[in-house]
Write an enzyme that holds these catalytic residues in place. Structure first.
Site, PDB file in Angstrom:
ATOM      1  N   ARG A  65      -6.198 -32.071  11.844  1.00  0.00           N
ATOM      2  CA  ARG A  65      -6.700 -33.360  11.340  1.00  0.00           C
ATOM      3  C   ARG A  65      -8.175 -33.549  11.703  1.00  0.00           C
ATOM      4  O   ARG A  65      -8.942 -34.143  10.942  1.00  0.00           O
ATOM      5  CB  ARG A  65      -5.841 -34.513  11.884  1.00  0.00           C
ATOM      6  CG  ARG A  65      -4.463 -34.546  11.205  1.00  0.00           C
ATOM      7  CD  ARG A  65      -3.458 -35.348  11.995  1.00  0.00           C
ATOM      8  NE  ARG A  65      -3.771 -36.748  12.054  1.00  0.00           N
ATOM      9  CZ  ARG A  65      -3.290 -37.576  12.983  1.00  0.00           C
ATOM     10  NH1 ARG A  65      -2.475 -37.134  13.909  1.00  0.00           N
ATOM     11  NH2 ARG A  65      -3.622 -38.833  12.962  1.00  0.00           N
ATOM     12  N   ARG A  94       4.169 -40.370  16.715  1.00  0.00           N
ATOM     13  CA  ARG A  94       4.086 -39.940  15.312  1.00  0.00           C
ATOM     14  C   ARG A  94       4.256 -38.432  15.182  1.00  0.00           C
ATOM     15  O   ARG A  94       3.762 -37.692  16.009  1.00  0.00           O
ATOM     16  CB  ARG A  94       2.729 -40.360  14.726  1.00  0.00           C
ATOM     17  CG  ARG A  94       2.735 -41.772  14.184  1.00  0.00           C
ATOM     18  CD  ARG A  94       1.360 -42.228  13.838  1.00  0.00           C
ATOM     19  NE  ARG A  94       0.574 -41.251  13.076  1.00  0.00           N
ATOM     20  CZ  ARG A  94      -0.647 -41.484  12.612  1.00  0.00           C
ATOM     21  NH1 ARG A  94      -1.204 -42.648  12.831  1.00  0.00           N
ATOM     22  NH2 ARG A  94      -1.291 -40.571  11.938  1.00  0.00           N
ATOM     23  N   ARG A 112      -0.712 -41.505  22.605  1.00  0.00           N
ATOM     24  CA  ARG A 112      -0.529 -42.576  21.625  1.00  0.00           C
ATOM     25  C   ARG A 112       0.960 -42.840  21.349  1.00  0.00           C
ATOM     26  O   ARG A 112       1.745 -41.913  21.192  1.00  0.00           O
ATOM     27  CB  ARG A 112      -1.237 -42.176  20.330  1.00  0.00           C
ATOM     28  CG  ARG A 112      -1.199 -43.235  19.257  1.00  0.00           C
ATOM     29  CD  ARG A 112      -2.383 -43.130  18.378  1.00  0.00           C
ATOM     30  NE  ARG A 112      -2.268 -42.104  17.359  1.00  0.00           N
ATOM     31  CZ  ARG A 112      -3.107 -41.995  16.343  1.00  0.00           C
ATOM     32  NH1 ARG A 112      -4.122 -42.840  16.228  1.00  0.00           N
ATOM     33  NH2 ARG A 112      -2.973 -41.047  15.458  1.00  0.00           N
ATOM     34  N   ARG A 120     -11.491 -41.455   2.643  1.00  0.00           N
ATOM     35  CA  ARG A 120     -11.508 -40.336   3.591  1.00  0.00           C
ATOM     36  C   ARG A 120     -12.395 -39.202   3.068  1.00  0.00           C
ATOM     37  O   ARG A 120     -12.517 -38.178   3.711  1.00  0.00           O
ATOM     38  CB  ARG A 120     -10.119 -39.734   3.708  1.00  0.00           C
ATOM     39  CG  ARG A 120      -9.093 -40.329   4.643  1.00  0.00           C
ATOM     40  CD  ARG A 120      -9.327 -40.186   6.107  1.00  0.00           C
ATOM     41  NE  ARG A 120      -8.202 -39.767   6.899  1.00  0.00           N
ATOM     42  CZ  ARG A 120      -7.250 -40.554   7.376  1.00  0.00           C
ATOM     43  NH1 ARG A 120      -7.244 -41.837   7.120  1.00  0.00           N
ATOM     44  NH2 ARG A 120      -6.294 -40.055   8.125  1.00  0.00           N
ATOM     45  N   LYS A 164      -9.645 -47.066  15.459  1.00  0.00           N
ATOM     46  CA  LYS A 164      -9.962 -48.027  14.386  1.00  0.00           C
ATOM     47  C   LYS A 164      -8.747 -48.898  14.040  1.00  0.00           C
ATOM     48  O   LYS A 164      -8.897 -50.086  13.782  1.00  0.00           O
ATOM     49  CB  LYS A 164     -10.558 -47.343  13.153  1.00  0.00           C
ATOM     50  CG  LYS A 164      -9.808 -46.173  12.615  1.00  0.00           C
ATOM     51  CD  LYS A 164     -10.667 -45.435  11.582  1.00  0.00           C
ATOM     52  CE  LYS A 164     -10.012 -44.143  11.144  1.00  0.00           C
ATOM     53  NZ  LYS A 164      -8.606 -44.214  10.769  1.00  0.00           N
TER      54      LYS A 164
HETATM   55  P1  AMP Z   1      -3.777 -42.029   9.554  1.00  0.00           P
HETATM   56  O1  AMP Z   1      -2.652 -42.908   9.981  1.00  0.00           O
HETATM   57  O2  AMP Z   1      -4.929 -42.793   8.968  1.00  0.00           O
HETATM   58  O3  AMP Z   1      -4.213 -41.063  10.636  1.00  0.00           O
HETATM   59  O4  AMP Z   1      -3.228 -41.124   8.332  1.00  0.00           O
HETATM   60  C1  AMP Z   1      -2.123 -40.267   8.519  1.00  0.00           C
HETATM   61  C2  AMP Z   1      -2.091 -39.233   7.406  1.00  0.00           C
HETATM   62  O5  AMP Z   1      -1.948 -39.889   6.124  1.00  0.00           O
HETATM   63  C3  AMP Z   1      -3.355 -38.397   7.250  1.00  0.00           C
HETATM   64  O6  AMP Z   1      -3.383 -37.287   8.142  1.00  0.00           O
HETATM   65  C4  AMP Z   1      -3.261 -37.964   5.779  1.00  0.00           C
HETATM   66  O7  AMP Z   1      -2.289 -36.956   5.612  1.00  0.00           O
HETATM   67  C5  AMP Z   1      -2.723 -39.239   5.124  1.00  0.00           C
HETATM   68  N1  AMP Z   1      -3.808 -40.151   4.693  1.00  0.00           N
HETATM   69  C6  AMP Z   1      -4.116 -41.384   5.179  1.00  0.00           C
HETATM   70  N2  AMP Z   1      -5.145 -41.925   4.521  1.00  0.00           N
HETATM   71  C7  AMP Z   1      -5.522 -41.024   3.588  1.00  0.00           C
HETATM   72  C8  AMP Z   1      -6.544 -40.979   2.597  1.00  0.00           C
HETATM   73  N3  AMP Z   1      -7.421 -41.990   2.426  1.00  0.00           N
HETATM   74  N4  AMP Z   1      -6.628 -39.874   1.808  1.00  0.00           N
HETATM   75  C9  AMP Z   1      -5.776 -38.846   1.944  1.00  0.00           C
HETATM   76  N5  AMP Z   1      -4.798 -38.799   2.879  1.00  0.00           N
HETATM   77  C10 AMP Z   1      -4.658 -39.885   3.698  1.00  0.00           C
END
Ligand code: AMP
Length: 210
Positions: free
Chosen positions: A169, A158, A125, A90, A14
């Protein structure tokens, strides 16, 4: 300002789709909750310090913490802009917070990708820590190995992209985020696209669906 929500598991592509479309159209603004949080962690802000442990463990940060950041971005956005909201909401509680802001949700696009493919994708990635561009060693390699095409910065893996955290996750996604599919379907906002067509076709399918 209206909002298109991108829904999908971590590694569903995404972020790549949103970044590509936003780069092609100045009226689209890509807002990634993960990038906002990683920025806060890097700056060492109070919110960043509070978020760090959850992120490294692959858990969701507290709803209010991320919701405050998203509300700030919405409040700052003016004019004829469509926000591509990537990674927020989320869970259903966050969706309800988003509704209370009064922001207009145009559609919710789900990039549907099986878990087995996701694990493979995340293993390859690579991310630019400076401009946030995303790559994959096989599916979307940079022109020069290990360097960002846009700014030449060394690409990084990352911290939360290690296989163990990825498993956690995905569990979090199925338990907490997946209920949003039924939630937005009931509101008539959900569009589902096959997220396993490669970056170009994914972006085209997404554009047609949003
Ligand atoms: P992402 O880059 O979207 O995979 O997010 C990386 C990490 O940030 C996630 O595994 C969560 O720990 C945190 N995170 C991102 N977006 C949210 C959200 N909307 N609510 C809670 N935690 C979030």
């Amino acid at each position: 300002m209206n909002i298109v929500i991108l829904l999908g598991a971590p590694g569903s592509g995404k972020g790549t789709v949103a970044a590509k479309l936003a780069a092609e159209n100045a009226n689209l603004k890509h807002v990634s909750s993960g990038d906002l949080l990683r920025g806060a962690v890097a700056k060492g802000t109070e919110a960043g310090q509070a978020a760090k442990g959850y992120m490294e463990a692959g858990k969701l940060v507290p709803d209010e913490l991320i919701a405050t950041m998203i509300k700030d971005v919405i409040a700052e956005s003016t004019g004829d802009v469509t926000m591509l909201l990537d990674g927020f909401p989320r869970n259903v509680a966050q969706a309800e917070i988003l509704e209370k802001t009064g922001a207009e949700i145009r559609s919710v696009v789900l990039l549907d990708v099986p878990d087995a493919i996701i694990q493979d994708r995340i293993a390859g990635r690579r991310t630019c820590p400076k401009c946030k561009a995303g790559y994959h060693v096989k599916a979307l390699p940079p022109k020069v190995e290990g360097k960002c095409d846009h700014c030449g910065t060394d690409l990084v893996i990352r911290k939360d992209d290690n296989p163990e955290t990825v498993k956690d996750r995905l569990v979090v996604y199925h338990q907490q985020t997946e209920p949003l599919i039924a939630y937005y379907k009931a509101k008539g906002l959900l569009r589902v696209i096959d997220g396993d067509q490669g970056p170009e076709k994914n972006a085209a399918a997404f554009k047609a669906a949003m």
